[in-house]
Design an enzyme around this catalytic site. Structure first.
Site, PDB file in Angstrom:
ATOM      1  N   HIS A   1     -31.888 -12.288  19.836  1.00  0.00           N
ATOM      2  CA  HIS A   1     -32.918 -12.510  18.820  1.00  0.00           C
ATOM      3  C   HIS A   1     -32.516 -13.698  17.949  1.00  0.00           C
ATOM      4  CE1 HIS A   1     -36.216 -10.530  16.258  1.00  0.00           C
ATOM      5  NE2 HIS A   1     -35.916 -11.680  15.650  1.00  0.00           N
TER       6      HIS A   1
ATOM      7  N   HIS B   1     -34.419 -17.455  16.523  1.00  0.00           N
ATOM      8  CA  HIS B   1     -35.615 -18.277  16.461  1.00  0.00           C
ATOM      9  C   HIS B   1     -35.244 -19.753  16.506  1.00  0.00           C
ATOM     10  CE1 HIS B   1     -38.649 -15.135  15.431  1.00  0.00           C
ATOM     11  NE2 HIS B   1     -37.570 -14.493  14.995  1.00  0.00           N
TER      12      HIS B   1
ATOM     13  N   GLY C   1     -44.126 -12.649  12.747  1.00  0.00           N
ATOM     14  CA  GLY C   1     -44.884 -12.915  11.534  1.00  0.00           C
ATOM     15  C   GLY C   1     -44.912 -11.693  10.648  1.00  0.00           C
TER      16      GLY C   1
ATOM     17  N   GLU D   1     -39.240  -3.841  10.589  1.00  0.00           N
ATOM     18  CA  GLU D   1     -38.440  -4.680   9.693  1.00  0.00           C
ATOM     19  C   GLU D   1     -38.994  -4.539   8.277  1.00  0.00           C
ATOM     20  OE1 GLU D   1     -36.937  -9.312   9.166  1.00  0.00           O
ATOM     21  OE2 GLU D   1     -38.701  -8.874  10.382  1.00  0.00           O
TER      22      GLU D   1
ATOM     23  N   ASP E   1     -31.085 -13.950  14.146  1.00  0.00           N
ATOM     24  CA  ASP E   1     -32.442 -14.168  13.657  1.00  0.00           C
ATOM     25  C   ASP E   1     -32.676 -15.661  13.391  1.00  0.00           C
ATOM     26  OD1 ASP E   1     -34.998 -13.383  13.110  1.00  0.00           O
ATOM     27  OD2 ASP E   1     -34.578 -12.538  11.148  1.00  0.00           O
TER      28      ASP E   1
END
Length: 364
Positions: free
Chosen positions: A19, A21, A176, A206, A295
């Site tokens: 995970h 981005h 999002g 989350e 993340d």
């Protein structure tokens, strides 16, 4: 066997990241250079070090919505094929330097078309950058294409994932703000992916609670949960020797559904109070399929090695624990079984075996 793993030693461990981005891991120097080259004039500062601090402070708000606002600037400079290719290459280079041997990096193609690129051109540019990074730095990278949950392009992005899956796209994701945008809004995309035998993960649990996790799994059929921190809300008697799992928590554990947890980011967005109080400690003790992730390396000022080091400090984890997290991640990757097995038996276990007996000593 020596003492607890140090950050220096952890950097040498063969790690797996699920995970991360792409638009959350840029180098500040690269942002400044791409902004100048592309005519992007909205950066808060053009000094790379000041920019690094600005991102960290802006992200450290306790709000997922405020955290997500920082991406306006990184996405803003990623609007050309050249920029996308460079960012992807540097991502591969940075992850490899941190000892990551396999990574799945995600991004939303629909956010990178302002300069005139088509969705396919965006994907091709990112794949080209990763391919170059793989060749030069020996890391294996699979990409996840992400649909934004507040938009209505999830089917289009799902079809994009399937179209490019033989070229390096290994899965699909939605991301999002969670509140008000349940995963069931994109049910047609998930049903299409299942018909196409494609893998997907869903950001859930989350900023929002158990209903988002339940919908992601039971309605949408997610293979993994992005974060999934709030699964602890379905566990009672947490501070006792025998916590009690509710039906959803028990299902997640029994089905070995992977949880893509990102400790530092979860603290920043308010999903956890601190690293020491992060649910990962309880979930590891209860043998959920927990994985450790970054993340957004820029916003959180972190790396996978640093995430592991923080958990070592908070929970006293040893090399066996870190190997357990790493094998969990490799088992949960969206590449084929044979390749996963090769990584586990040929790279991860031998690498950790060596570190277990050298500990924090400097290797020759």
């Amino acid at each position: 066997m020596t003492g607890r793993p140090t950050l220096e030693a952890i950097r040498r461990a063969p790690k797996v990241l699920l995970h991360d981005h792409l638009d959350g891991g840029l180098r500040p120097e690269t942002i400044v250079e791409l902004a100048r080259a592309g005519g992007y004039r909205e950066l808060p500062t053009h000094d790379p070090e000041e920019l690094r601090v600005w991102f960290a402070e802006a992200a450290d708000s306790g709000s997922l919505e405020r955290y997500l606002e920082t991406f306006r600037h990184t996405v803003g400079v990623m609007q050309s094929a050249e920029a996308l290719r460079r960012v992807a290459y540097e991502c591969a280079e940075d992850l490899a330097a941190d000892g990551v041997v396999y990574a799945e990096v995600r991004y939303a193609p629909e956010q990178h078309t302002q300069g005139g690129l088509s969705l396919d051109e965006v994907v091709e540019a990112v794949l080209a950058g990763f391919a170059e990074g793989e060749r030069e730095h020996g890391i294996r990278i699979g990409t996840l294409v992400t649909a934004m949950r507040h938009q209505a392009r999830s089917m289009e992005i799902a079809e994009l994932a399937v179209r490019h899956r033989d070229a390096g796209v290994v899965g699909f994701d939605i991301a999002g703000a969670e509140a008000g945008y349940p995963p069931t809004r994109h049910l047609d995309a998930f049903e299409y992916l299942q018909r196409e035998n494609a893998h997907f993960t869903i950001h859930a649990g989350e900023a929002f609670g158990l209903p988002s996790i339940w919908q992601a799994i039971q309605w949408c059929g997610a293979d993994r949960l992005g974060h999934g921190v709030r699964i602890v809300d379905d566990i009672t008697d947490r501070d006792t020797p025998h916590p009690k799992l509710g039906r959803l928590a028990a299902y997640v554990r029994d089905k070995r559904i992977p949880l893509e947890m990102c400790p530092t980011s979860n603290v920043q967005t308010g999903a956890a109070k601190s690293i020491a109080e992060h649910p990962i400690g309880l979930l590891r003790r209860l043998y959920f399929r927990v994985t450790v992730n970054t993340d957004n390396r820029l916003m959180s000022g972190t790396s996978l090695s640093e995430e592991f080091a923080k958990l070592v400090d908070a929970f006293g984890y040893d090399w066996d624990d870190l190997q357990w997290f790493t094998v969990n991640a490799m088992k949960s990757a969206f590449i084929g079984f044979d390749e996963r097995l090769e990584f586990i038996n040929g790279v991860i276990k031998p690498g950790f075996a060596q570190l277990k007996w050298t500990g924090s000593r400097t290797l020759p």
